[in-house]
Motif scaffolding. Structure first.
Motif, short mmCIF file in Angstrom:
data_model
loop_
_atom_site.label_atom_id
_atom_site.label_comp_id
_atom_site.label_asym_id
_atom_site.label_seq_id
_atom_site.Cartn_x
_atom_site.Cartn_y
_atom_site.Cartn_z
N GLU A 107 17.89 -24.70 -8.43
CA GLU A 107 17.51 -23.30 -8.22
C GLU A 107 16.04 -23.18 -8.58
O GLU A 107 15.64 -23.52 -9.69
N PHE A 108 15.25 -22.69 -7.66
CA PHE A 108 13.81 -22.53 -7.87
C PHE A 108 13.56 -21.13 -8.43
O PHE A 108 13.25 -20.20 -7.70
N ASP A 109 13.71 -20.99 -9.75
CA ASP A 109 13.58 -19.68 -10.37
C ASP A 109 13.09 -19.81 -11.80
O ASP A 109 13.78 -20.36 -12.65
N SER A 110 11.88 -19.32 -12.05
CA SER A 110 11.33 -19.34 -13.39
C SER A 110 10.13 -18.40 -13.47
O SER A 110 9.35 -18.29 -12.52
N MET A 111 9.97 -17.78 -14.62
CA MET A 111 8.80 -16.92 -14.83
C MET A 111 7.49 -17.72 -14.75
O MET A 111 6.47 -17.19 -14.35
N ILE A 112 7.52 -19.00 -15.10
CA ILE A 112 6.27 -19.77 -15.06
C ILE A 112 5.79 -20.00 -13.64
O ILE A 112 4.64 -20.37 -13.42
N ASN A 113 6.66 -19.78 -12.65
CA ASN A 113 6.28 -19.96 -11.25
C ASN A 113 5.49 -18.78 -10.70
O ASN A 113 4.87 -18.89 -9.65
N LEU A 114 5.51 -17.67 -11.39
CA LEU A 114 4.83 -16.47 -10.94
C LEU A 114 3.32 -16.64 -11.11
O LEU A 114 2.79 -16.58 -12.21
N ARG A 115 2.64 -16.92 -9.98
CA ARG A 115 1.20 -17.19 -9.99
C ARG A 115 0.54 -16.55 -8.77
O ARG A 115 0.16 -17.25 -7.82
N PRO A 116 0.39 -15.25 -8.76
CA PRO A 116 -0.20 -14.58 -7.59
C PRO A 116 -1.59 -15.11 -7.23
O PRO A 116 -1.92 -15.21 -6.05
N SER A 117 -2.38 -15.47 -8.22
CA SER A 117 -3.74 -15.95 -7.94
C SER A 117 -3.74 -17.31 -7.24
O SER A 117 -4.74 -17.71 -6.65
N HIS A 118 -2.61 -18.01 -7.28
CA HIS A 118 -2.47 -19.29 -6.59
C HIS A 118 -1.53 -19.21 -5.39
O HIS A 118 -1.05 -20.22 -4.89
N GLY A 119 -1.24 -17.98 -4.97
CA GLY A 119 -0.44 -17.79 -3.77
C GLY A 119 1.06 -17.77 -3.97
O GLY A 119 1.81 -17.64 -3.01
N ASN A 120 1.54 -17.90 -5.20
CA ASN A 120 2.98 -17.84 -5.45
C ASN A 120 3.28 -16.50 -6.10
O ASN A 120 3.03 -16.30 -7.28
N LYS A 121 3.85 -15.59 -5.32
CA LYS A 121 4.02 -14.22 -5.77
C LYS A 121 5.44 -13.91 -6.23
O LYS A 121 5.80 -12.75 -6.35
N SER A 122 6.23 -14.93 -6.49
CA SER A 122 7.60 -14.70 -6.94
C SER A 122 7.94 -15.68 -8.06
O SER A 122 7.18 -16.60 -8.36
N ARG A 123 9.12 -15.50 -8.64
CA ARG A 123 9.62 -16.43 -9.65
C ARG A 123 10.13 -17.71 -9.00
O ARG A 123 10.38 -18.69 -9.67
N GLY A 124 10.27 -17.68 -7.70
CA GLY A 124 10.70 -18.86 -6.96
C GLY A 124 9.51 -19.75 -6.65
O GLY A 124 8.44 -19.62 -7.24
N VAL A 125 9.69 -20.66 -5.71
CA VAL A 125 8.61 -21.51 -5.23
C VAL A 125 8.47 -21.21 -3.75
O VAL A 125 9.31 -21.61 -2.95
N ASP A 126 7.42 -20.47 -3.40
CA ASP A 126 7.26 -19.97 -2.03
C ASP A 126 6.85 -21.05 -1.03
O ASP A 126 7.23 -21.01 0.13
N ASN A 127 6.10 -22.04 -1.48
CA ASN A 127 5.58 -23.09 -0.61
C ASN A 127 6.65 -24.16 -0.37
O ASN A 127 7.11 -24.82 -1.31
N GLN A 128 7.04 -24.35 0.87
CA GLN A 128 8.11 -25.30 1.20
C GLN A 128 7.73 -26.74 0.88
O GLN A 128 8.60 -27.54 0.51
#
Length: 119
Positions: free
Chosen positions: A78-99
């Motif tokens: 499951e790709f879900d963590s608060m550390i994944n939230l990085r809007p300045s690097h293009g990841n705007k969710s707790r998931g991992v947006d980049n396939q």
């Protein structure tokens, strides 16, 4: 907490035991997609992230996941963590947006997991 490397793979049985000690059905992990290692055995992804950073990992290569050792296929990670939230690097969710990053995470976990399918 410990770091899993290719020279010291982990089994599903060990993951299940770790899950039983904390959350019951999942193991939190942070994967370094560059070094191809992961940290496990903590209650918080941020603690695992800190361990990897202390050991030379770079923030942009670290991604938090949850592993469900009793599940298979797409349900295993499951790709879900608060550390994944990085809007300045293009990841705007707790998931991992980049396939592509998701693919790398999955490949690292597969590399670090013994091929045993023991329950």
């Amino acid at each position: 907490m410990k770091i899993i490397e290719a020279s010291e793979k982990i089994s599903r049985k060990q993951l299940k035991e770790g899950a039983g000690k904390t959350f019951g059905n999942l193991v939190k992990a942070v994967v370094d997609i560059e070094k191809e290692i992961m940290a496990i055995d903590a209650e918080l992804h941020s603690d695992e992230e800190a361990l990897l950073l202390e050991n030379g990992s770079k923030q942009e290569n670290l991604w938090g996941i949850n592993i469900y050792p009793e599940l298979e296929g797409n349900d295993f990670i499951e790709f879900d963590s608060m550390i994944n939230l990085r809007p300045s690097h293009g990841n705007k969710s707790r998931g991992v947006d980049n396939q592509e990053i998701r693919r790398k995470i999955t490949a690292v976990v597969a590399k670090l997991l013994n091929n045993d399918l023991s329950a």
